[in-house]
Design a protein around this motif. Structure first.
Motif, PDB file in Angstrom:
ATOM      1  N   MET A  70      37.728  49.660  41.285  1.00  0.00           N
ATOM      2  CA  MET A  70      38.477  48.546  40.817  1.00  0.00           C
ATOM      3  C   MET A  70      37.866  47.338  41.054  1.00  0.00           C
ATOM      4  SD  MET A  70      41.154  48.794  44.212  1.00  0.00           S
ATOM      5  CE  MET A  70      40.612  50.480  44.411  1.00  0.00           C
ATOM      6  N   PHE A  71      38.457  46.134  40.436  1.00  0.00           N
ATOM      7  CA  PHE A  71      38.118  44.795  40.455  1.00  0.00           C
ATOM      8  C   PHE A  71      38.742  44.273  41.755  1.00  0.00           C
ATOM      9  CE2 PHE A  71      37.499  44.460  35.590  1.00  0.00           C
ATOM     10  CZ  PHE A  71      36.220  44.061  35.640  1.00  0.00           C
ATOM     11  N   GLU A  72      38.046  43.313  42.322  1.00  0.00           N
ATOM     12  CA  GLU A  72      38.703  42.310  43.251  1.00  0.00           C
ATOM     13  C   GLU A  72      39.646  41.539  42.391  1.00  0.00           C
ATOM     14  OE1 GLU A  72      36.337  40.338  46.481  1.00  0.00           O
ATOM     15  OE2 GLU A  72      35.139  40.183  44.697  1.00  0.00           O
ATOM     16  N   GLY A  73      40.677  40.876  43.375  1.00  0.00           N
ATOM     17  CA  GLY A  73      41.450  40.280  42.821  1.00  0.00           C
ATOM     18  C   GLY A  73      42.638  40.816  42.409  1.00  0.00           C
ATOM     19  N   GLU A  74      43.429  40.195  41.344  1.00  0.00           N
ATOM     20  CA  GLU A  74      44.596  40.552  40.552  1.00  0.00           C
ATOM     21  C   GLU A  74      44.563  40.144  39.193  1.00  0.00           C
ATOM     22  OE1 GLU A  74      47.363  39.095  43.621  1.00  0.00           O
ATOM     23  OE2 GLU A  74      47.407  37.177  42.624  1.00  0.00           O
ATOM     24  N   PRO A  75      45.659  40.558  38.485  1.00  0.00           N
ATOM     25  CA  PRO A  75      45.623  40.024  37.171  1.00  0.00           C
ATOM     26  C   PRO A  75      45.775  38.613  36.784  1.00  0.00           C
ATOM     27  CG  PRO A  75      46.983  41.860  37.288  1.00  0.00           C
ATOM     28  CD  PRO A  75      46.556  41.621  38.701  1.00  0.00           C
ATOM     29  N   ILE A  76      44.956  37.999  36.006  1.00  0.00           N
ATOM     30  CA  ILE A  76      45.000  36.649  35.858  1.00  0.00           C
ATOM     31  C   ILE A  76      46.357  36.260  34.988  1.00  0.00           C
ATOM     32  CG2 ILE A  76      43.748  34.704  34.398  1.00  0.00           C
ATOM     33  CD1 ILE A  76      41.407  36.409  34.422  1.00  0.00           C
ATOM     34  N   CYS A  83      37.201  53.983  48.162  1.00  0.00           N
ATOM     35  CA  CYS A  83      37.106  52.851  47.234  1.00  0.00           C
ATOM     36  C   CYS A  83      35.900  52.099  46.935  1.00  0.00           C
ATOM     37  CB  CYS A  83      38.117  51.668  47.571  1.00  0.00           C
ATOM     38  SG  CYS A  83      39.982  52.333  47.934  1.00  0.00           S
ATOM     39  N   ILE A  84      35.822  51.710  45.650  1.00  0.00           N
ATOM     40  CA  ILE A  84      34.591  50.678  45.381  1.00  0.00           C
ATOM     41  C   ILE A  84      35.230  49.732  44.731  1.00  0.00           C
ATOM     42  CG2 ILE A  84      32.661  50.306  43.734  1.00  0.00           C
ATOM     43  CD1 ILE A  84      31.902  53.160  44.205  1.00  0.00           C
ATOM     44  N   PHE A  85      34.914  48.310  45.164  1.00  0.00           N
ATOM     45  CA  PHE A  85      35.518  47.071  44.635  1.00  0.00           C
ATOM     46  C   PHE A  85      34.536  46.300  43.854  1.00  0.00           C
ATOM     47  CE2 PHE A  85      38.002  47.644  48.554  1.00  0.00           C
ATOM     48  CZ  PHE A  85      39.405  47.623  47.876  1.00  0.00           C
ATOM     49  N   ILE A  86      34.469  46.003  42.745  1.00  0.00           N
ATOM     50  CA  ILE A  86      33.486  45.256  41.864  1.00  0.00           C
ATOM     51  C   ILE A  86      33.776  43.667  41.947  1.00  0.00           C
ATOM     52  CG2 ILE A  86      32.615  45.086  39.485  1.00  0.00           C
ATOM     53  CD1 ILE A  86      33.791  47.740  38.958  1.00  0.00           C
TER      54      ILE A  86
END
Length: 550
Positions: free
Chosen positions: A164-170, A203-206
């Motif tokens: 998954m990406f870091e952060g949250e929806p823009i 988990c892998i964070f991108i």
């Protein structure tokens, strides 16, 4: 380095007095307090204590020093076996270079290099993938029912690695993930909990190159260069890593979408999840150790027999990061502001209260906790092994950082919107001619209330607060105040430069201590216990601990 030489011009500060006009407690903080605070900082922030790392010689020396101060103030020892020490069992692990993380796709094996290509957030010590694990891209890895958002709706991660990406929806809408301010859903641990609840093995964070910089990756390298610590009875066997965006394309090789297409969807707010063809092989090689690190606990007993079996906890973490990634030749992360300053403030308040001959309605437990920097370990341990029953603890006042730029006209309370402690803070502010202001949006981080030890007490049902200075200063403009905060958070916080070379305005330091002490006194005079506001989830645990008398 001797801080006295750096701040000679500040020694001639006029005496700042704190007093309570009405009620049970009266004390003063002035020039003598300043000299004691300097002494505390010169000890705790010196290279002698090597950054007060949890479970290190420097951390243990700091604990011994603090217990000695509690003894000098005649606080009642509340730790194990009649001492001030509550021993916290901790497990430490450090990944070795021989650790292997391989991305396998068809006949291609891509071996990633620890620190350069990926960083280990959670050790995954027990995870050895003899058979490569499948991986699934899950967008941001968020389930947020209030926003009708679910990244897991169309994918299955059971027994697999969630990517998954870091952060949250823009978002440009404050009603949807709070626009530009991050919510709790961007928190890595919150994402990990969601993934594990769906059956993921790890988990892998991108790191997203569209919004992150090379400096950000360098900062992450420093953060995760330290030993990974956890409570010894809750060692996490699930792998959790951050991968450098430069290597993210390897995850999406031969997948439904390549990495550039995933980024395009991300920028267009069309992120979707899908299975990956690349599989993960991981074999960790770790240096491990188990040890005890102490919380320091001392008590002042209240004099009112109708109330003194109930307690106020005043807390601060005394640990910092210890020895770490060298920056400009310095590898000691002294942690003067974070949190030798808060520790010194607690000591001075404890001394003043212990010398007061006036009555206290409630008893006060002064608690210096370890392992905050490693994940609130000391406070988490305390709330699962409380010295004082949780249902008899009416409130927690946490101290993490003390004003040092300039005297101020406004204060902020982290968490005041959650409980009736807001009324206590408003009454305190009114009596001292300062105003209560909201935390400026520029400083709002992911659920600010969750960023220090007050959240441990809140999760145990105890109304909690952290009191900070505001940005309305007496001698600095609003923008100058913001610039100082930004400079500290960008260039000093969690670096070796949070040391004794910094200039400290002790007038502001004493003012902040006076406000915290006044707050405790106003609370101590109140016959009504603080309560969580209606609808606050922490209230469920409060009701439970009271019902169970736990």
């Amino acid at each position: 380095m001797n801080i006295t030489h750096k701040i000679a011009l500040l020694i001639l500060l006029s005496t700042v007095l704190f007093s309570q006009e009405k009620g049970s407690h009266s004390t003063k903080f002035g020039t003598a307090s300043i000299e004691r605070i300097k002494t505390h900082l010169e000890y705790l922030g010196s290279d002698l204590f090597k950054g007060r790392g949890t479970g290190t010689t420097g951390g243990n020396l700091a604990a011994k020093y603090l217990a000695g101060e509690f003894s000098r103030y005649n606080l009642t020892p509340m730790g194990n076996n009649g001492t001030y020490y509550q021993h916290v069992p901790i497990h430490g692990s450090t990944p070795l270079k021989s650790t292997k993380l391989i991305l396998k796709n068809d006949k291609n094996d891509d071996t990633l290099e620890l620190s350069k290509d990926y960083l280990i957030i959670k050790s995954g010590e027990d995870l050895i993938t003899n058979t490569p694990l499948e991986m699934v891209f899950v967008g941001y890895g968020i389930i947020a029912n209030e926003y009708d958002y679910n990244d897991y709706q169309s994918v299955n991660v059971e027994g697999k690695i969630a990517v998954m990406f870091e952060g949250e929806p823009i978002s440009g809408d404050t009603s949807y993930f709070d626009a530009q301010n991050e919510t709790i859903y961007s928190n890595l641990e919150a994402k990990q909990r969601i993934a594990l609840s769906r059956g993921a093995k790890g988990c892998i964070f991108i790191v997203n190159p569209q919004i992150k910089t090379n400096k950000y990756w360098e900062d992450l390298q420093k953060v995760y260069s330290f030993e990974n610590l956890s409570l010894a009875y809750s060692v996490n066997g699930n792998l959790c890593v951050l991968i450098n965006a430069d290597k993210a394309d390897l995850l999406f090789r031969n997948a439904k979408l390549n990495y550039q297409e995933v980024l395009k969807n991300h920028n267009e707010r069309k992120t979707i999840g899908f299975p990956l063809t690349t599989k993960l092989y991981f074999k960790g090689d770790f240096k491990r150790r188990d040890f005890l690190a102490p919380n320091i606990a001392g008590m002042i007993k209240g004099n009112d027999p109708d109330y003194n079996d109930k307690y106020i906890i005043v807390s601060a973490h005394y640990d910092h990061l210890g020895i770490g990634y060298p920056v400009k030749g310095d590898s000691i992360y002294n942690g003067v502001f974070d949190n030798a300053a808060g520790t010194a403030a607690l000591l001075e308040i404890a001394k003043a209260f212990s010398e007061s001959n006036n009555n206290f309605r409630y008893s006060i437990l002064f608690l210096l906790v370890t392992g905050e920097e490693a994940g609130l370990l000391g406070s988490s341990y305390y709330t699962t092994h409380p010295i004082i029953p949780l249902y008899k603890t009416i409130a927690n006042i946490n101290i993490d950082g003390i004003a040092s730029f300039d005297r101020f006209r406004t204060i902020s309370g982290i968490g005041i919107e959650l409980s009736t402690l807001k009324n206590i803070l408003l009454k305190t502010a009114d009596s001292l001619n300062v105003k209560v202001e909201e935390i400026p949006a520029i400083f709002m981080q992911t659920e600010a209330f969750r960023n220090s030890d007050q959240i441990s007490f809140a999760l145990a049902g105890i109304p909690s607060i952290l009191i900070m200075e505001g940005l309305n200063y007496e001698n600095l403009t609003y923008q100058e105040g913001i610039n100082k905060f930004i400079n500290y958070s960008t260039n000093i916080y969690h670096t070796p430069f949070d040391d004794l070379s910094q200039i400290i305005n002790y007038d502001a330091f004493i003012q902040h201590i006076s406000i915290i002490a006044k707050f405790i006194s106003v609370l101590n005079d109140s016959p009504n216990e603080p309560e969580w506001n209606s609808g606050v989830p922490f209230n469920i645990e409060r009701l439970r601990t009271k019902a169970e008398k736990r």
